[in-house]
Motif scaffolding. Structure first.
Motif, PDB file in Angstrom:
ATOM      1  N   GLY A  25       0.828  -1.198   0.000  1.00 54.53           N
ATOM      2  CA  GLY A  25       0.000   0.000   0.000  1.00 54.53           C
ATOM      3  C   GLY A  25       0.863   1.249   0.000  1.00 54.53           C
ATOM      4  N   PRO A  26       0.268   2.438  -0.164  1.00 58.09           N
ATOM      5  CA  PRO A  26       1.033   3.690  -0.231  1.00 58.09           C
ATOM      6  C   PRO A  26       1.571   4.126   1.130  1.00 58.09           C
ATOM      7  CG  PRO A  26      -1.315   4.159  -0.260  1.00 58.09           C
ATOM      8  CD  PRO A  26      -1.179   2.660  -0.312  1.00 58.09           C
ATOM      9  N   VAL A  27       2.712   4.813   1.076  1.00 55.83           N
ATOM     10  CA  VAL A  27       3.329   5.363   2.285  1.00 55.83           C
ATOM     11  C   VAL A  27       3.646   6.832   2.015  1.00 55.83           C
ATOM     12  CG1 VAL A  27       5.344   5.321   3.809  1.00 55.83           C
ATOM     13  CG2 VAL A  27       4.306   3.169   3.052  1.00 55.83           C
ATOM     14  N   GLN A  28       3.178   7.688   2.891  1.00 54.97           N
ATOM     15  CA  GLN A  28       3.448   9.126   2.764  1.00 54.97           C
ATOM     16  C   GLN A  28       3.562   9.736   4.148  1.00 54.97           C
ATOM     17  OE1 GLN A  28       0.343  11.604   1.090  1.00 54.97           O
ATOM     18  NE2 GLN A  28       1.815  13.028   0.197  1.00 54.97           N
ATOM     19  N   LEU A  29       4.531  10.627   4.306  1.00 50.90           N
ATOM     20  CA  LEU A  29       4.781  11.249   5.609  1.00 50.90           C
ATOM     21  C   LEU A  29       4.576  12.753   5.573  1.00 50.90           C
ATOM     22  CD1 LEU A  29       8.202   9.591   6.578  1.00 50.90           C
ATOM     23  CD2 LEU A  29       5.917   8.637   6.824  1.00 50.90           C
ATOM     24  N   GLN A  30       4.354  13.290   6.749  1.00 51.76           N
ATOM     25  CA  GLN A  30       4.405  14.736   6.968  1.00 51.76           C
ATOM     26  C   GLN A  30       5.384  14.954   8.125  1.00 51.76           C
ATOM     27  OE1 GLN A  30       1.213  17.223   8.974  1.00 51.76           O
ATOM     28  NE2 GLN A  30       0.894  17.844   6.860  1.00 51.76           N
TER      29      GLN A  30
ATOM     30  N   GLY B   6       9.054  -7.779  10.435  1.00 57.60           N
ATOM     31  CA  GLY B   6       7.671  -8.070  10.081  1.00 57.60           C
ATOM     32  C   GLY B   6       7.019  -6.981   9.265  1.00 57.60           C
ATOM     33  N   ALA B   7       7.717  -5.841   9.109  1.00 54.96           N
ATOM     34  CA  ALA B   7       7.182  -4.722   8.316  1.00 54.96           C
ATOM     35  C   ALA B   7       8.306  -4.125   7.477  1.00 54.96           C
ATOM     36  CB  ALA B   7       6.560  -3.668   9.222  1.00 54.96           C
ATOM     37  N   THR B   8       9.052  -4.993   6.825  1.00 55.00           N
ATOM     38  CA  THR B   8      10.231  -4.564   6.063  1.00 55.00           C
ATOM     39  C   THR B   8       9.864  -3.623   4.932  1.00 55.00           C
ATOM     40  OG1 THR B   8      11.316  -6.656   6.547  1.00 55.00           O
ATOM     41  CG2 THR B   8      12.214  -5.358   4.739  1.00 55.00           C
ATOM     42  N   ILE B   9       8.835  -3.962   4.168  1.00 57.40           N
ATOM     43  CA  ILE B   9       8.449  -3.151   3.010  1.00 57.40           C
ATOM     44  C   ILE B   9       8.011  -1.757   3.458  1.00 57.40           C
ATOM     45  CG2 ILE B   9       6.762  -2.927   1.148  1.00 57.40           C
ATOM     46  CD1 ILE B   9       6.811  -5.977   0.896  1.00 57.40           C
ATOM     47  N   THR B  10       7.180  -1.706   4.479  1.00 56.86           N
ATOM     48  CA  THR B  10       6.719  -0.410   4.995  1.00 56.86           C
ATOM     49  C   THR B  10       7.886   0.387   5.572  1.00 56.86           C
ATOM     50  OG1 THR B  10       4.514  -1.276   5.494  1.00 56.86           O
ATOM     51  CG2 THR B  10       5.192   0.710   6.670  1.00 56.86           C
ATOM     52  N   SER B  11       8.773  -0.292   6.279  1.00 54.47           N
ATOM     53  CA  SER B  11       9.923   0.385   6.885  1.00 54.47           C
ATOM     54  C   SER B  11      10.806   1.024   5.827  1.00 54.47           C
ATOM     55  CB  SER B  11      10.739  -0.604   7.717  1.00 54.47           C
ATOM     56  OG  SER B  11       9.995  -1.119   8.799  1.00 54.47           O
ATOM     57  N   ASP B  12      11.090   0.286   4.749  1.00 53.87           N
ATOM     58  CA  ASP B  12      11.942   0.811   3.685  1.00 53.87           C
ATOM     59  C   ASP B  12      11.291   2.008   3.002  1.00 53.87           C
ATOM     60  OD1 ASP B  12      13.858  -1.071   4.226  1.00 53.87           O
ATOM     61  OD2 ASP B  12      13.237  -2.465   2.643  1.00 53.87           O
ATOM     62  N   ALA B  13       9.979   1.911   2.766  1.00 53.53           N
ATOM     63  CA  ALA B  13       9.264   3.024   2.141  1.00 53.53           C
ATOM     64  C   ALA B  13       9.225   4.233   3.073  1.00 53.53           C
ATOM     65  CB  ALA B  13       7.848   2.591   1.774  1.00 53.53           C
ATOM     66  N   TYR B  14       9.060   3.965   4.361  1.00 52.32           N
ATOM     67  CA  TYR B  14       9.062   5.032   5.366  1.00 52.32           C
ATOM     68  C   TYR B  14      10.402   5.769   5.344  1.00 52.32           C
ATOM     69  CZ  TYR B  14       9.253   7.172  10.037  1.00 52.32           C
ATOM     70  OH  TYR B  14       9.407   8.049  11.078  1.00 52.32           O
ATOM     71  N   LYS B  15      11.490   4.999   5.347  1.00 54.38           N
ATOM     72  CA  LYS B  15      12.828   5.616   5.366  1.00 54.38           C
ATOM     73  C   LYS B  15      13.099   6.401   4.090  1.00 54.38           C
ATOM     74  CE  LYS B  15      15.002   1.729   6.615  1.00 54.38           C
ATOM     75  NZ  LYS B  15      16.143   0.857   6.990  1.00 54.38           N
ATOM     76  N   GLU B  16      12.622   5.889   2.967  1.00 59.91           N
ATOM     77  CA  GLU B  16      12.797   6.602   1.693  1.00 59.91           C
ATOM     78  C   GLU B  16      12.032   7.933   1.710  1.00 59.91           C
ATOM     79  OE1 GLU B  16      11.620   6.030  -3.040  1.00 59.91           O
ATOM     80  OE2 GLU B  16      11.715   4.280  -1.728  1.00 59.91           O
ATOM     81  N   SER B  17      10.809   7.866   2.204  1.00 62.50           N
ATOM     82  CA  SER B  17       9.988   9.073   2.282  1.00 62.50           C
ATOM     83  C   SER B  17      10.562  10.066   3.290  1.00 62.50           C
ATOM     84  CB  SER B  17       8.560   8.683   2.682  1.00 62.50           C
ATOM     85  OG  SER B  17       7.668   9.754   2.522  1.00 62.50           O
ATOM     86  N   LEU B  18      11.067   9.563   4.403  1.00 62.61           N
ATOM     87  CA  LEU B  18      11.673  10.415   5.426  1.00 62.61           C
ATOM     88  C   LEU B  18      12.913  11.122   4.888  1.00 62.61           C
ATOM     89  CD1 LEU B  18      11.966  11.438   8.345  1.00 62.61           C
ATOM     90  CD2 LEU B  18      13.152   9.291   8.885  1.00 62.61           C
ATOM     91  N   GLN B  19      13.759  10.391   4.168  1.00 60.86           N
ATOM     92  CA  GLN B  19      14.968  10.991   3.614  1.00 60.86           C
ATOM     93  C   GLN B  19      14.619  12.101   2.624  1.00 60.86           C
ATOM     94  OE1 GLN B  19      18.310  10.274   4.553  1.00 60.86           O
ATOM     95  NE2 GLN B  19      18.447  12.239   3.518  1.00 60.86           N
TER      96      GLN B  19
ATOM     97  N   GLU C 255      12.175   6.023  16.642  1.00 59.49           N
ATOM     98  CA  GLU C 255      13.579   5.909  16.230  1.00 59.49           C
ATOM     99  C   GLU C 255      14.015   7.145  15.445  1.00 59.49           C
ATOM    100  OE1 GLU C 255      14.820   2.348  14.345  1.00 59.49           O
ATOM    101  OE2 GLU C 255      13.852   1.014  15.776  1.00 59.49           O
ATOM    102  N   THR C 256      13.098   7.683  14.637  1.00 62.45           N
ATOM    103  CA  THR C 256      13.413   8.880  13.850  1.00 62.45           C
ATOM    104  C   THR C 256      13.714  10.062  14.757  1.00 62.45           C
ATOM    105  OG1 THR C 256      11.987   8.155  12.035  1.00 62.45           O
ATOM    106  CG2 THR C 256      12.545  10.494  12.121  1.00 62.45           C
ATOM    107  N   LEU C 257      12.876  10.265  15.759  1.00 67.60           N
ATOM    108  CA  LEU C 257      13.060  11.396  16.675  1.00 67.60           C
ATOM    109  C   LEU C 257      14.339  11.252  17.495  1.00 67.60           C
ATOM    110  CD1 LEU C 257       9.368  11.844  17.904  1.00 67.60           C
ATOM    111  CD2 LEU C 257      10.590  13.190  16.192  1.00 67.60           C
ATOM    112  N   GLU C 258      14.732  10.015  17.737  1.00 64.55           N
ATOM    113  CA  GLU C 258      15.972   9.775  18.487  1.00 64.55           C
ATOM    114  C   GLU C 258      17.201   9.919  17.592  1.00 64.55           C
ATOM    115  OE1 GLU C 258      18.135   6.325  21.219  1.00 64.55           O
ATOM    116  OE2 GLU C 258      16.069   6.066  20.550  1.00 64.55           O
ATOM    117  N   ALA C 259      17.141   9.320  16.387  1.00 66.65           N
ATOM    118  CA  ALA C 259      18.300   9.335  15.491  1.00 66.65           C
ATOM    119  C   ALA C 259      18.446  10.665  14.754  1.00 66.65           C
ATOM    120  CB  ALA C 259      18.180   8.203  14.474  1.00 66.65           C
ATOM    121  N   GLN C 260      17.319  11.397  14.581  1.00 66.94           N
ATOM    122  CA  GLN C 260      17.315  12.643  13.821  1.00 66.94           C
ATOM    123  C   GLN C 260      17.820  12.447  12.393  1.00 66.94           C
ATOM    124  OE1 GLN C 260      16.177  15.950  14.714  1.00 66.94           O
ATOM    125  NE2 GLN C 260      15.115  14.594  16.160  1.00 66.94           N
ATOM    126  N   SER C 261      17.492  11.285  11.828  1.00 67.55           N
ATOM    127  CA  SER C 261      17.875  10.974  10.455  1.00 67.55           C
ATOM    128  C   SER C 261      17.044   9.795   9.974  1.00 67.55           C
ATOM    129  CB  SER C 261      19.365  10.635  10.368  1.00 67.55           C
ATOM    130  OG  SER C 261      19.616   9.351  10.925  1.00 67.55           O
TER     131      SER C 261
END
Length: 234
Positions: A65-70, A116-129, A102-108
């Motif tokens: 499914g789609p992943v998008q962040l603010q 168990g959520a590899t696909i979502t995690s990778d998309a999250y990190k791509e969107s975050l970057q 983890e994002t708020l702690e790593a600041q990156s």
């Protein structure tokens, strides 16, 4: 026949209001509506009056499914992350709070993938970057403006009986912010005099400074090279 006359009269009387009614243009039921924003493939950001920058990232489509962040930034610091779109899966629901923490702690975007959520995690990190990159670009114009206002000018090189003298002057606008000796005589008096000359320059913001006792020749050459740098400033 006489009975028919009142019926006709009543019928005509009933039609009169209909003939007299004319719809007003101002009471038209047709209204212009603002179209809903269309989905864009590019990220967007908005700056708040408090110095915050809110970045909405591009949508990353995955097989789950789609992943998008603010992402909300205060300067370069990530202060909040909100999922605008995410796969409708229990694993994703459980993974999102961990990813945000983890994002708020790593600041990156250099964070661990949630098991168990590899696909979502990778998309999250791509969107975050993408959000981090977009925030950096938003901050770059002010940095470029600051660099553009800073200028370094080499003064003229002067030969004296003690040795060569040349200064390098850094300006921020018209203000002298730093002075560096590119060449100077190899004498103890000069070594002792240079910090004094530089300090006086930064205070006076001109070449109209005192000669240092015991280093008159170096002082005069310093002031001449300094004045040349001031004159050469664009």
């Amino acid at each position: 026949m006489k009975r028919a006359i009142p019926v006709v009269v009543l019928s005509i009387a009933g039609l009169v209001p209909v003939w007299l009614y004319q719809p007003s243009a101002e009471s038209s039921t047709v209204q212009a509506t603002t179209p809903a924003p269309s989905t864009s493939s590019s990220s967007s950001s908005s700056s708040g009056s408090s110095g915050t920058n809110v970045v909405t990232t591009t949508t990353v489509d995955t097989e789950k499914g789609p992943v998008q962040l603010q992402v909300t930034f205060s300067g370069t610091k990530i202060t909040a992350v909100k999922m605008l779109q995410q796969p409708n899966h229990p694993q994703t629901t459980a993974a999102v709070p961990k990813l945000i923490a983890e994002t708020l702690e790593a600041q990156s975007a250099d964070i661990d993938t949630v098991s168990g959520a590899t696909i979502t995690s990778d998309a999250y990190k791509e969107s975050l970057q993408a959000a981090i990159d977009d925030n950096a670009k938003a901050a770059s114009p002010s940095a470029s403006a600051s660099e553009a206002s800073s200028q370094t000018v080499d003064g003229s090189a002067l030969s004296t009986e003690k040795g060569p003298v040349q200064v390098q002057v850094t300006f921020s606008g018209t203000k002298i912010t730093a002075v560096k000796m590119l060449q100077q005589p190899n004498h103890p008096q000069t070594t002792a005099a240079v910090p004094v000359l530089v300090a006086e320059t930064l205070e006076a913001q001109s070449a109209d400074i005192d000669t240092v006792s015991g280093a008159t020749i170096t002082s005069e050459a310093y002031k001449e090279s300094l004045q040349a740098a001031i004159d050469a400033r664009g």
